[in-house]
Structures are given as structure tokens and as C-alpha cells.
Design a protein around this motif. Structure first.
Motif, PDB file in Angstrom:
ATOM      1  N   THR A  49       0.847  -1.181   0.000  1.00  0.00           N
ATOM      2  CA  THR A  49       0.000   0.000   0.000  1.00  0.00           C
ATOM      3  C   THR A  49       0.890   1.241   0.000  1.00  0.00           C
ATOM      4  O   THR A  49       1.829   1.330   0.778  1.00  0.00           O
ATOM      5  N   VAL A  50       0.556   2.155  -0.873  1.00  0.00           N
ATOM      6  CA  VAL A  50       1.282   3.420  -0.983  1.00  0.00           C
ATOM      7  C   VAL A  50       0.293   4.534  -0.702  1.00  0.00           C
ATOM      8  O   VAL A  50      -0.783   4.576  -1.293  1.00  0.00           O
ATOM      9  N   ARG A  51       0.636   5.423   0.228  1.00  0.00           N
ATOM     10  CA  ARG A  51      -0.195   6.591   0.493  1.00  0.00           C
ATOM     11  C   ARG A  51       0.547   7.817  -0.032  1.00  0.00           C
ATOM     12  O   ARG A  51       1.733   7.983   0.227  1.00  0.00           O
ATOM     13  N   THR A  52      -0.165   8.629  -0.787  1.00  0.00           N
ATOM     14  CA  THR A  52       0.450   9.823  -1.358  1.00  0.00           C
ATOM     15  C   THR A  52      -0.491  11.014  -1.188  1.00  0.00           C
ATOM     16  O   THR A  52      -1.646  10.849  -0.796  1.00  0.00           O
ATOM     17  N   GLU A  53       0.004  12.182  -1.486  1.00  0.00           N
ATOM     18  CA  GLU A  53      -0.812  13.391  -1.433  1.00  0.00           C
ATOM     19  C   GLU A  53      -1.718  13.433  -2.665  1.00  0.00           C
ATOM     20  O   GLU A  53      -1.338  12.980  -3.743  1.00  0.00           O
ATOM     21  N   ALA A  54      -2.878  14.002  -2.511  1.00  0.00           N
ATOM     22  CA  ALA A  54      -3.834  14.071  -3.625  1.00  0.00           C
ATOM     23  C   ALA A  54      -3.255  14.844  -4.809  1.00  0.00           C
ATOM     24  O   ALA A  54      -3.486  14.481  -5.963  1.00  0.00           O
ATOM     25  N   SER A  55      -2.477  15.861  -4.538  1.00  0.00           N
ATOM     26  CA  SER A  55      -1.910  16.674  -5.623  1.00  0.00           C
ATOM     27  C   SER A  55      -0.887  15.900  -6.460  1.00  0.00           C
ATOM     28  O   SER A  55      -0.583  16.291  -7.581  1.00  0.00           O
ATOM     29  N   ARG A  56      -0.369  14.776  -5.942  1.00  0.00           N
ATOM     30  CA  ARG A  56       0.656  14.008  -6.655  1.00  0.00           C
ATOM     31  C   ARG A  56       0.135  12.678  -7.199  1.00  0.00           C
ATOM     32  O   ARG A  56       0.923  11.851  -7.627  1.00  0.00           O
ATOM     33  N   ILE A  57      -1.181  12.479  -7.193  1.00  0.00           N
ATOM     34  CA  ILE A  57      -1.709  11.174  -7.584  1.00  0.00           C
ATOM     35  C   ILE A  57      -1.473  10.864  -9.057  1.00  0.00           C
ATOM     36  O   ILE A  57      -1.112   9.732  -9.413  1.00  0.00           O
ATOM     37  N   VAL A  58      -1.642  11.825  -9.942  1.00  0.00           N
ATOM     38  CA  VAL A  58      -1.425  11.577 -11.376  1.00  0.00           C
ATOM     39  C   VAL A  58       0.044  11.248 -11.621  1.00  0.00           C
ATOM     40  O   VAL A  58       0.374  10.299 -12.344  1.00  0.00           O
ATOM     41  N   GLU A  59       0.923  11.998 -11.007  1.00  0.00           N
ATOM     42  CA  GLU A  59       2.366  11.753 -11.125  1.00  0.00           C
ATOM     43  C   GLU A  59       2.736  10.368 -10.588  1.00  0.00           C
ATOM     44  O   GLU A  59       3.497   9.621 -11.205  1.00  0.00           O
ATOM     45  N   THR A  60       2.178   9.990  -9.445  1.00  0.00           N
ATOM     46  CA  THR A  60       2.478   8.698  -8.835  1.00  0.00           C
ATOM     47  C   THR A  60       1.981   7.554  -9.705  1.00  0.00           C
ATOM     48  O   THR A  60       2.716   6.584  -9.951  1.00  0.00           O
ATOM     49  N   LEU A  61       0.736   7.635 -10.179  1.00  0.00           N
ATOM     50  CA  LEU A  61       0.195   6.560 -11.003  1.00  0.00           C
ATOM     51  C   LEU A  61       0.894   6.460 -12.358  1.00  0.00           C
ATOM     52  O   LEU A  61       1.094   5.360 -12.879  1.00  0.00           O
ATOM     53  N   THR A  62       1.291   7.588 -12.923  1.00  0.00           N
ATOM     54  CA  THR A  62       2.032   7.566 -14.187  1.00  0.00           C
ATOM     55  C   THR A  62       3.389   6.908 -14.003  1.00  0.00           C
ATOM     56  O   THR A  62       3.826   6.114 -14.849  1.00  0.00           O
ATOM     57  N   ALA A  63       4.064   7.196 -12.899  1.00  0.00           N
ATOM     58  CA  ALA A  63       5.353   6.554 -12.616  1.00  0.00           C
ATOM     59  C   ALA A  63       5.182   5.052 -12.404  1.00  0.00           C
ATOM     60  O   ALA A  63       5.994   4.249 -12.885  1.00  0.00           O
ATOM     61  N   LEU A  64       4.152   4.663 -11.695  1.00  0.00           N
ATOM     62  CA  LEU A  64       3.903   3.233 -11.496  1.00  0.00           C
ATOM     63  C   LEU A  64       3.598   2.529 -12.819  1.00  0.00           C
ATOM     64  O   LEU A  64       4.019   1.393 -13.050  1.00  0.00           O
ATOM     65  N   ARG A  65       2.881   3.208 -13.700  1.00  0.00           N
ATOM     66  CA  ARG A  65       2.563   2.629 -15.008  1.00  0.00           C
ATOM     67  C   ARG A  65       3.809   2.520 -15.894  1.00  0.00           C
ATOM     68  O   ARG A  65       4.089   1.476 -16.466  1.00  0.00           O
ATOM     69  N   ASP A  66       4.584   3.606 -15.982  1.00  0.00           N
ATOM     70  CA  ASP A  66       5.700   3.653 -16.921  1.00  0.00           C
ATOM     71  C   ASP A  66       6.971   2.992 -16.386  1.00  0.00           C
ATOM     72  O   ASP A  66       7.653   2.279 -17.107  1.00  0.00           O
ATOM     73  N   ASP A  67       7.304   3.228 -15.127  1.00  0.00           N
ATOM     74  CA  ASP A  67       8.575   2.749 -14.574  1.00  0.00           C
ATOM     75  C   ASP A  67       8.480   1.370 -13.927  1.00  0.00           C
ATOM     76  O   ASP A  67       9.467   0.639 -13.877  1.00  0.00           O
ATOM     77  N   PHE A  68       7.318   1.021 -13.407  1.00  0.00           N
ATOM     78  CA  PHE A  68       7.181  -0.241 -12.668  1.00  0.00           C
ATOM     79  C   PHE A  68       6.218  -1.222 -13.336  1.00  0.00           C
ATOM     80  O   PHE A  68       5.885  -2.247 -12.767  1.00  0.00           O
ATOM     81  N   GLN A  69       5.765  -0.895 -14.538  1.00  0.00           N
ATOM     82  CA  GLN A  69       4.954  -1.775 -15.380  1.00  0.00           C
ATOM     83  C   GLN A  69       3.621  -2.192 -14.754  1.00  0.00           C
ATOM     84  O   GLN A  69       3.202  -3.331 -14.898  1.00  0.00           O
ATOM     85  N   PHE A  70       2.965  -1.274 -14.070  1.00  0.00           N
ATOM     86  CA  PHE A  70       1.599  -1.527 -13.606  1.00  0.00           C
ATOM     87  C   PHE A  70       0.664  -1.043 -14.711  1.00  0.00           C
ATOM     88  O   PHE A  70       0.276   0.109 -14.761  1.00  0.00           O
TER      89      PHE A  70
END
Length: 174
Positions: A1-22
Motif C-alpha cells: 500500500t502506498v499513500r500519497t498526497e492528492a496533488s501528486r496522484i497523477v504523477e504517482t500513477l504515471t510513474a507506477l505505469r511507466d517505470d514499474f509496469q503496472f
């Protein structure tokens, strides 16, 4: 489980998609905690099909602050965000079409919030005399009287002649 700030959610999900293959957003759901100042948790469940890993990402928001839409990162979030808006009243900024999805157009309130009454606000029924559907205010009760007496509970299998709980109801109807 990863908790992040709401303002960084798009950045976090994009990194998980592109860098970690989710590659896939499996689910976006809401949770209501009315005792907190930021009463809503928005939870994103992601799947990596190549690595067979899952991750849960969550953010917090309140009734008035919209969370950023993640449709740009995962297009299927469109449906999930509309559902969260319709059921919880969670707003998403930048969403292409944020309108009710599951409830009626004239529906008031958000049914999955903890402070939504169990009986709702209005009752819908068909009136034979008026020959149309009518809306009436619900007469809500503070509590419900549940009948937990079941003929299947407490049966004594050793004594088949024993009376079962609920038999007295059948006697009353005779």
C-alpha cells in the motif's frame, strides 16, 4: 500500500505505469470516514500483468476539495470516478464527464456516505389512481424492529418431536 498526497496522484500513477509496469487500473473505490476532516479515502488498485504484482495507492480528500482525475494515466478511471462521485460525492478536477452514473438524475444525496439515512429521503411507487409513478417522503424510523426468530436455528435434531423456534407464528395465523 502506498499513500500519497492528492496533488501528486497523477504523477504517482504515471510513474507506477511507466517505470514499474503496472499496466492496469483494476479498481478505484472510495471509503467514507465522517469523523475525520478529510473524510474520504480514494483507493486505486493497480496490476502488473508482466510481473504479477499488485499495488494499492490511496489518497485523502474532503467534501469540498476535488481530487485530480487520473483519466490521463488510466482511461478506464472515467467510469470509476463517475461512480465515486455518484455514490460518495467525491469530486474529481479535470474529469471529462463528471455526472451521475448509477442513481436517478433527480436523486438527492450520496447513498454510500455513512450519514445517508438507511431508508433514503423519498419513496417511489406506482399509483393506480393517478396512473403514474409518484414520489413521497419516507417516514424514517430511528431503529428497525428485526425478527431474528428463524425456524432453522436451534433445532434439536436428537428429538425430532421438539417444537422449533417460529412454530408459535404458525399457530397465531390459524
Amino acid at each position: 500500500t502506498v499513500r500519497t498526497e492528492a496533488s501528486r496522484i497523477v504523477e504517482t500513477l504515471t510513474a507506477l505505469r511507466d517505470d514499474f509496469q503496472f499496466q492496469q487500473l483494476i479498481l478505484l473505490s472510495g471509503a467514507d470516514y465522517p469523523q475525520r476532516s478529510q473524510r474520504f479515502d480514494i483507493v486505486y488498485h493497480l496490476l502488473s500483468m508482466t510481473k504479477n504484482h499488485r499495488v494499492r495507492v490511496s489518497i485523502r480528500t474532503d467534501e469540498d476539495t476535488p481530487a485530480p482525475s487520473v483519466v490521463s494515466a488510466y482511461p478506464n478511471a472515467d467510469w470509476y470516478e463517475r461512480e465515486a462521485f455518484d455514490m460518495y460525492g467525491i469530486f474529481f478536477s479535470g474529469h471529462p464527464d463528471l455526472r451521475r452514473l448509477l442513481t436517478d438524475y433527480g436523486f438527492h444525496g450520496y447513498p454510500l456516505r455513512k450519514d445517508f439515512p438507511m431508508t433514503g429521503y423519498v419513496e417511489v411507487r406506482y399509483d393506480d389512481e393517478a396512473k403514474r409513478v409518484v414520489y413521497e417522503p419516507v417516514k424514517a424510523t430511528e431503529w428497525r424492529s428485526w425478527d431474528f426468530l428463524s425456524p432453522w436455528e436451534g433445532a434439536e435434531y436428537a428429538r425430532p418431536s421438539a417444537a422449533l423456534p417460529g412454530d408459535e407464528k404458525a399457530e397465531e395465523k390459524k
